[in-house]
Design a protein around this motif. Structure first.
Motif, PDB file in Angstrom:
ATOM      1  N   ALA A   1       0.869  -1.188   0.000  1.00  0.00           N
ATOM      2  CA  ALA A   1       0.000   0.000   0.000  1.00  0.00           C
ATOM      3  C   ALA A   1       0.901   1.231   0.000  1.00  0.00           C
ATOM      4  O   ALA A   1       0.820   2.085   0.875  1.00  0.00           O
ATOM      5  CB  ALA A   1      -0.916  -0.024   1.218  1.00  0.00           C
ATOM      6  N   ILE A   2       1.795   1.262  -0.999  1.00  0.00           N
ATOM      7  CA  ILE A   2       2.683   2.432  -1.126  1.00  0.00           C
ATOM      8  C   ILE A   2       2.062   3.368  -2.179  1.00  0.00           C
ATOM      9  O   ILE A   2       1.071   3.005  -2.835  1.00  0.00           O
ATOM     10  CB  ILE A   2       4.139   2.024  -1.466  1.00  0.00           C
ATOM     11  CG1 ILE A   2       4.274   1.490  -2.892  1.00  0.00           C
ATOM     12  CG2 ILE A   2       4.672   1.001  -0.466  1.00  0.00           C
ATOM     13  CD1 ILE A   2       5.711   1.366  -3.382  1.00  0.00           C
ATOM     14  N   PRO A   3       2.586   4.583  -2.367  1.00  0.00           N
ATOM     15  CA  PRO A   3       1.903   5.544  -3.249  1.00  0.00           C
ATOM     16  C   PRO A   3       1.626   5.019  -4.669  1.00  0.00           C
ATOM     17  O   PRO A   3       2.326   4.138  -5.176  1.00  0.00           O
ATOM     18  CB  PRO A   3       2.865   6.735  -3.256  1.00  0.00           C
ATOM     19  CG  PRO A   3       3.566   6.654  -1.937  1.00  0.00           C
ATOM     20  CD  PRO A   3       3.748   5.186  -1.680  1.00  0.00           C
ATOM     21  N   GLU A   4       0.602   5.606  -5.269  1.00  0.00           N
ATOM     22  CA  GLU A   4       0.083   5.148  -6.567  1.00  0.00           C
ATOM     23  C   GLU A   4       1.017   5.549  -7.711  1.00  0.00           C
ATOM     24  O   GLU A   4       0.745   6.491  -8.463  1.00  0.00           O
ATOM     25  CB  GLU A   4      -1.323   5.752  -6.757  1.00  0.00           C
ATOM     26  CG  GLU A   4      -2.113   5.213  -7.928  1.00  0.00           C
ATOM     27  CD  GLU A   4      -2.807   3.885  -7.629  1.00  0.00           C
ATOM     28  OE1 GLU A   4      -2.361   3.151  -6.749  1.00  0.00           O
ATOM     29  OE2 GLU A   4      -3.790   3.591  -8.312  1.00  0.00           O
ATOM     30  N   SER A   5       2.140   4.838  -7.828  1.00  0.00           N
ATOM     31  CA  SER A   5       3.093   5.123  -8.908  1.00  0.00           C
ATOM     32  C   SER A   5       3.581   3.789  -9.440  1.00  0.00           C
ATOM     33  O   SER A   5       4.047   2.939  -8.667  1.00  0.00           O
ATOM     34  CB  SER A   5       4.278   5.937  -8.354  1.00  0.00           C
ATOM     35  OG  SER A   5       5.471   5.615  -9.028  1.00  0.00           O
TER      36      SER A   5
END
Ligand code: NAD
Length: 328
Positions: free
Chosen positions: A108-112
């Motif tokens: 659940a890390i940033p949307e990249s």
């Protein structure tokens, strides 16, 4: 709910030594979603390892989860020792080596796409062959993510919605190469977490993000045009359509930076102007007004993340920005 918690705490549905791997969840990324997925999993009796590159993020996550449990304890009249037992189910670390021997690993890390591909490459060096790599991405392609790994058949999406402990649905998203075995493991995890799983085939934004984002975007457009205040827009949609949150409060909870990336991805991948982000969202993100997590979005929030009554942007957002500038 209290019964479930107590059952878990006395060990009836808790992990036993020889099923530990299946009853343990690794969550990578301790932001908005990582914290809540961890909390929801611990509540269902799973042991959680929450991993982040930032010790500050882990400290904030630990505090936030404790505060949430404080509220829940009041609600269910649990004791402090029961709270401690629940908290002790979540371990916090920056050490990726601790991931070894686990089956369920969710990021659940940033949307990249670049960040997530790099992470999955790294995770493959720390996982056993039985492990499945799960992404909580809301809009990115599972197949593209999986293409960065040596085992694309083990990559799958499980799209939890915010706030995770309260939303009982999860979208299980198969990429082109996702195997049936991986899919069934994801279904088993959804069942452990007591979620209603819906099967989704790869498409930008799946069902939930794709359907809700045009409404959020349109609400911001209505605000920008000065048609109504933030407060009134949210009241209209909440009461008019029996929703728990209005679209602007919802955007603040998600995080306006995340909303912007989602809309940009939908617009880019689907090529349809209905997903083009309203310029006001971009302006607010550039100004650092990210919603609940920064204390200012379409509404303002106190240190506990509670909305300050009457704080919604009025007439036009530009007026509000001028006011904010004069006050600071
Ligand atoms: P966030 O920005 O709140 O948190 C991201 C966390 O990841 C931060 O703590 C950061 O330190 C950490 N991180 C960054 N790179 C890392 C790395 N390489 N390894 C370990 N940790 C790393 O993000 P969020 O809002 O929780 O969103 C996470 C994901 O969940 C995104 O893909 C988003 O699209 C999806 N999602 C978000 C929501 C929502 O409402 N916010 C809802 C559904 C899905």
């Amino acid at each position: 709910m209290k019964d479930e918690l107590l059952e878990m705490l006395v060990g009836k549905s808790g992990p036993s030594a020889n099923t530990l791997d299946h009853d343990k969840l690794v969550v990578v990324g301790a932001g908005t979603m990582g914290q809540r997925i961890s909390h929801a999993a611990a509540t269902k009796g799973m042991d959680v390892l929450l991993v982040d590159v930032s010790q500050d993020a882990l400290d904030a996550a630990s505090n936030n989860i404790k505060e949430t449990l404080d509220h829940e304890i009041e609600k269910w009249a649990l004791t402090t020792s029961e709270q401690k037992a629940l908290l002790s189910k979540i371990k916090f670390t920056t050490d990726f080596n601790q991931i070894a021997n686990q089956i369920y690993i969710i990021e659940a890390i940033p949307e990249s796409i670049e960040l997530k591909q790099n992470l999955f490459r790294e995770l493959e060096n720390h996982t056993i062959s039985e492990a499945i790599l799960i992404t909580n991405t809301s809009t990115l392609s599972i197949t593209e993510l999986a293409s960065a790994t040596r085992c694309p058949d083990k990559v799958i999406g499980m799209h939890f919605l915010n706030p995770v402990p309260k939303v009982s649905v999860v979208e299980i998203v198969r990429g082109v190469h996702t195997s049936d075995e991986t899919y069934h493991k994801a279904l088993a995890l959804a069942s452990k977490l007591d979620r209603s799983a819906i099967e989704v085939f790869e498409s930008p934004g799946y069902v939930t993000t794709r359907v809700i984002m045009p409404m959020v975007n349109e609400a911001v457009q209505v605000l920008m045009e000065g048609v109504a205040s933030a407060e009134d827009i949210d009241i209209a949609i909440r009461l008019g359509y029996e929703m728990n949150n209005g679209p602007l409060a919802m955007a603040d909870k998600i995080g306006l930076d995340t909303v912007l990336v989602w809309l940009d991805t939908l617009f880019h991948d689907l090529g349809d102007t209905k997903y083009r982000p309203c310029p006001l969202i971009r302006m607010m993100v550039r100004a650092g007004f990210l919603g609940v997590k920064s204390g200012q979005g379409f509404f303002r929030y106190d240190d506990d993340g509670e909305m300050i009554p009457g704080s919604g942007l009025t007439s036009t957002a530009l007026d509000r920005f001028r006011t904010v500038r004069k006050q600071s």
